[in-house]
Design a protein around this motif. Structure first.
Motif, PDB file in Angstrom:
ATOM      1  N   ALA A  11       0.828  -1.206   0.000  1.00 52.33           N
ATOM      2  CA  ALA A  11       0.000   0.000   0.000  1.00 52.33           C
ATOM      3  C   ALA A  11       0.865   1.259   0.000  1.00 52.33           C
ATOM      4  O   ALA A  11       0.488   2.266  -0.588  1.00 52.33           O
ATOM      5  CB  ALA A  11      -0.942  -0.008   1.199  1.00 52.33           C
ATOM      6  N   CYS A  12       2.040   1.208   0.634  1.00 52.16           N
ATOM      7  CA  CYS A  12       2.933   2.370   0.699  1.00 52.16           C
ATOM      8  C   CYS A  12       3.614   2.662  -0.630  1.00 52.16           C
ATOM      9  O   CYS A  12       4.121   3.762  -0.829  1.00 52.16           O
ATOM     10  CB  CYS A  12       4.035   2.141   1.735  1.00 52.16           C
ATOM     11  N   SER A  13       3.629   1.715  -1.524  1.00 47.21           N
ATOM     12  CA  SER A  13       4.398   1.887  -2.749  1.00 47.21           C
ATOM     13  C   SER A  13       3.958   3.098  -3.563  1.00 47.21           C
ATOM     14  O   SER A  13       4.757   3.678  -4.277  1.00 47.21           O
ATOM     15  CB  SER A  13       4.340   0.619  -3.601  1.00 47.21           C
ATOM     16  N   GLY A  14       2.700   3.531  -3.433  1.00 44.74           N
ATOM     17  CA  GLY A  14       2.250   4.688  -4.176  1.00 44.74           C
ATOM     18  C   GLY A  14       2.090   5.939  -3.339  1.00 44.74           C
ATOM     19  O   GLY A  14       1.604   6.943  -3.824  1.00 44.74           O
ATOM     20  N   VAL A  15       2.532   5.918  -2.092  1.00 44.92           N
ATOM     21  CA  VAL A  15       2.343   7.051  -1.186  1.00 44.92           C
ATOM     22  C   VAL A  15       3.683   7.739  -0.970  1.00 44.92           C
ATOM     23  O   VAL A  15       4.693   7.087  -0.753  1.00 44.92           O
ATOM     24  CB  VAL A  15       1.763   6.568   0.171  1.00 44.92           C
ATOM     25  N   VAL A  56      -1.947  11.308   5.005  1.00 47.15           N
ATOM     26  CA  VAL A  56      -1.324  10.137   4.397  1.00 47.15           C
ATOM     27  C   VAL A  56      -1.596   8.851   5.195  1.00 47.15           C
ATOM     28  O   VAL A  56      -1.762   7.783   4.611  1.00 47.15           O
ATOM     29  CB  VAL A  56       0.194  10.369   4.183  1.00 47.15           C
ATOM     30  N   VAL A  57      -1.669   8.928   6.515  1.00 40.65           N
ATOM     31  CA  VAL A  57      -1.904   7.721   7.313  1.00 40.65           C
ATOM     32  C   VAL A  57      -3.328   7.213   7.106  1.00 40.65           C
ATOM     33  O   VAL A  57      -3.552   6.015   6.987  1.00 40.65           O
ATOM     34  CB  VAL A  57      -1.592   7.956   8.807  1.00 40.65           C
ATOM     35  N   ALA A  58      -4.294   8.120   7.021  1.00 41.14           N
ATOM     36  CA  ALA A  58      -5.670   7.700   6.740  1.00 41.14           C
ATOM     37  C   ALA A  58      -5.756   7.075   5.351  1.00 41.14           C
ATOM     38  O   ALA A  58      -6.451   6.075   5.148  1.00 41.14           O
ATOM     39  CB  ALA A  58      -6.627   8.877   6.855  1.00 41.14           C
ATOM     40  N   ARG A  59      -5.027   7.648   4.403  1.00 39.82           N
ATOM     41  CA  ARG A  59      -4.993   7.074   3.044  1.00 39.82           C
ATOM     42  C   ARG A  59      -4.349   5.695   3.075  1.00 39.82           C
ATOM     43  O   ARG A  59      -4.805   4.767   2.419  1.00 39.82           O
ATOM     44  CB  ARG A  59      -4.240   8.016   2.105  1.00 39.82           C
ATOM     45  N   LEU A  60      -3.287   5.543   3.839  1.00 34.62           N
ATOM     46  CA  LEU A  60      -2.627   4.243   3.974  1.00 34.62           C
ATOM     47  C   LEU A  60      -3.573   3.221   4.599  1.00 34.62           C
ATOM     48  O   LEU A  60      -3.644   2.073   4.148  1.00 34.62           O
ATOM     49  CB  LEU A  60      -1.363   4.388   4.822  1.00 34.62           C
ATOM     50  N   GLU A  61      -4.323   3.634   5.614  1.00 34.99           N
ATOM     51  CA  GLU A  61      -5.313   2.751   6.233  1.00 34.99           C
ATOM     52  C   GLU A  61      -6.326   2.276   5.192  1.00 34.99           C
ATOM     53  O   GLU A  61      -6.639   1.085   5.107  1.00 34.99           O
ATOM     54  CB  GLU A  61      -6.014   3.497   7.363  1.00 34.99           C
ATOM     55  N   GLN A  62      -6.809   3.189   4.352  1.00 30.08           N
ATOM     56  CA  GLN A  62      -7.748   2.826   3.280  1.00 30.08           C
ATOM     57  C   GLN A  62      -7.116   1.848   2.301  1.00 30.08           C
ATOM     58  O   GLN A  62      -7.750   0.872   1.896  1.00 30.08           O
ATOM     59  CB  GLN A  62      -8.166   4.072   2.484  1.00 30.08           C
ATOM     60  N   LEU A  63      -5.889   2.129   1.895  1.00 32.10           N
ATOM     61  CA  LEU A  63      -5.217   1.270   0.920  1.00 32.10           C
ATOM     62  C   LEU A  63      -4.991  -0.136   1.455  1.00 32.10           C
ATOM     63  O   LEU A  63      -5.137  -1.118   0.726  1.00 32.10           O
ATOM     64  CB  LEU A  63      -3.889   1.903   0.493  1.00 32.10           C
TER      65      LEU A  63
END
Length: 76
Positions: A11-15, A56-63
């Motif tokens: 999930a982090c690969s695009g963040v 970014v952490v909320a986006r990571l949680e979603q991903l």
């Protein structure tokens, strides 16, 4: 087969990872749990960070949740 650490890394690969924008706790049961505050007053110098919800952490949680959903199959 997806493990939690692999799911977070995938999930982090695009963040973006250029600066500290948040923090989270991860485990099998919590997956990615965003933190509102991180404090280490015993450090020299002391560290106290606050983050608003979202980012970014909320986006990571979603991903991570999407990644788990994509790798899951219904129980029969």
């Amino acid at each position: 087969f997806l493990t939690l650490p692999n799911g977070v890394v995938h999930a982090c690969s695009g963040v973006g990872q250029d600066r500290w924008e948040g923090a989270f706790i991860s485990s099998t049961s919590r997956l990615v749990l965003p933190l509102d505050e991180l404090a280490a007053p015993e450090w020299d110098p002391p560290l106290i960070k606050h983050w608003p919800r979202g980012g970014v952490v909320a986006r990571l949680e979603q991903l991570v949740l999407q990644e788990i959903d994509a790798c899951s199959e219904p129980l029969r």
